[in-house]
Design a protein around this motif. Structure first.
Motif, PDB file in Angstrom:
ATOM      1  N   GLU A  97      -2.035   4.517  -7.912  1.00  0.00           N
ATOM      2  CA  GLU A  97      -3.562   4.383  -8.710  1.00  0.00           C
ATOM      3  C   GLU A  97      -4.120   5.086  -9.391  1.00  0.00           C
ATOM      4  O   GLU A  97      -4.731   4.798 -10.098  1.00  0.00           O
ATOM      5  N   GLU A 156       0.485  -1.129  -0.136  1.00  0.00           N
ATOM      6  CA  GLU A 156       0.075  -0.073  -0.179  1.00  0.00           C
ATOM      7  C   GLU A 156       0.366   1.653   0.068  1.00  0.00           C
ATOM      8  O   GLU A 156       0.867   1.977  -0.701  1.00  0.00           O
ATOM      9  N   LEU A 192      -7.251   1.189  -4.563  1.00  0.00           N
ATOM     10  CA  LEU A 192      -6.165   0.736  -3.659  1.00  0.00           C
ATOM     11  C   LEU A 192      -5.856  -0.781  -4.228  1.00  0.00           C
ATOM     12  O   LEU A 192      -5.355  -1.330  -3.785  1.00  0.00           O
TER      13      LEU A 192
END
Length: 218
Positions: free
Chosen positions: A87, A78, A103
């Protein structure tokens, strides 16, 4: 004998003509797939000096394996996605406009495109390989994985010490790792040649049998 000769002739034509054509169009279809580039960074897991001793082989291996398993946790992936703006970069256009990739999808894609592999010499060195359609991106992601992992472990352990030292940064690849055009061409050429040889042999035998059959019937 007539049926056999016809089968030989038909099989020969198929192997000599149709098989090479099918192989050719199959190779063309594969070569038309998106080009994938792969970049690999080399890192060194920081451990105590006594861990590097031959007598501590198992302990060292366990430490390395533990880091390798932790490397691709969602928290690390992430952070990589956010730092590199994946993204938006991996978004797509639709009739309604730009569609930002969720995401969760970015993390799944990263997880599938990154490999963490320890070297077998028990040195604590690991290879971080990243695959992408963008050669520069593949190198950037490989390096960013190390950076984000260090940040993740620093937060987890409450220290600022590096867990993985960069020995070699990812380099921008000049050639694709997939599809391999040369290999595909060689496979088509060799397979076509083999099919052609077998097909011609069957065709010739079929013609001979047909001639023998015609003579016998006279």
């Amino acid at each position: 004998m007539l049926v056999k000769s016809i089968l030989y002739i038909v099989s020969g034509v198929i192997l000599t003509v149709l098989v090479p054509v099918v192989l050719f169009f199959g190779a063309m279809r594969i070569n038309a797939l998106p080009r994938i580039y792969e970049s690999t960074a080399l890192g060194q897991i920081v451990v105590a000096e006594d861990m590097k001793a031959e007598s501590n082989y198992t302990a060292m291996k366990d430490v390395v394996d533990s880091h390798v398993k932790t490397f691709k946790t969602n928290a690390v992936l992430e952070q990589v996605a956010q730092n590199l703006g994946l993204e938006r970069k991996w978004s797509r256009m639709s009739d309604a406009g730009e569609v930002i990739m969720p995401l969760s999808d970015v993390i799944s894609r990263l997880d599938a495109s990154v490999d963490i592999v320890p070297l077998q010499d028990n040195s604590g060195r690991i290879k971080i390989s990243s695959r992408s359609e963008d050669p520069e991106e593949s190198a950037i992601i490989a390096d960013e994985m190390i950076s984000c992992y260090n940040s993740f472990m620093s937060t987890l352990q409450g220290t600022t010490n590096l867990v993985v030292v960069v020995l070699e940064s990812g380099k921008v690849p000049k050639k694709t790792s997939y599809p391999n055009y040369l290999v595909n061409v060689l496979i088509v050429c060799i397979s076509s040649a083999v099919a052609g040889i077998i097909g011609m042999a069957l065709f010739v035998n079929g013609v001979k049998l047909k001639v023998i059959y015609d003579r016998t019937m006279k």
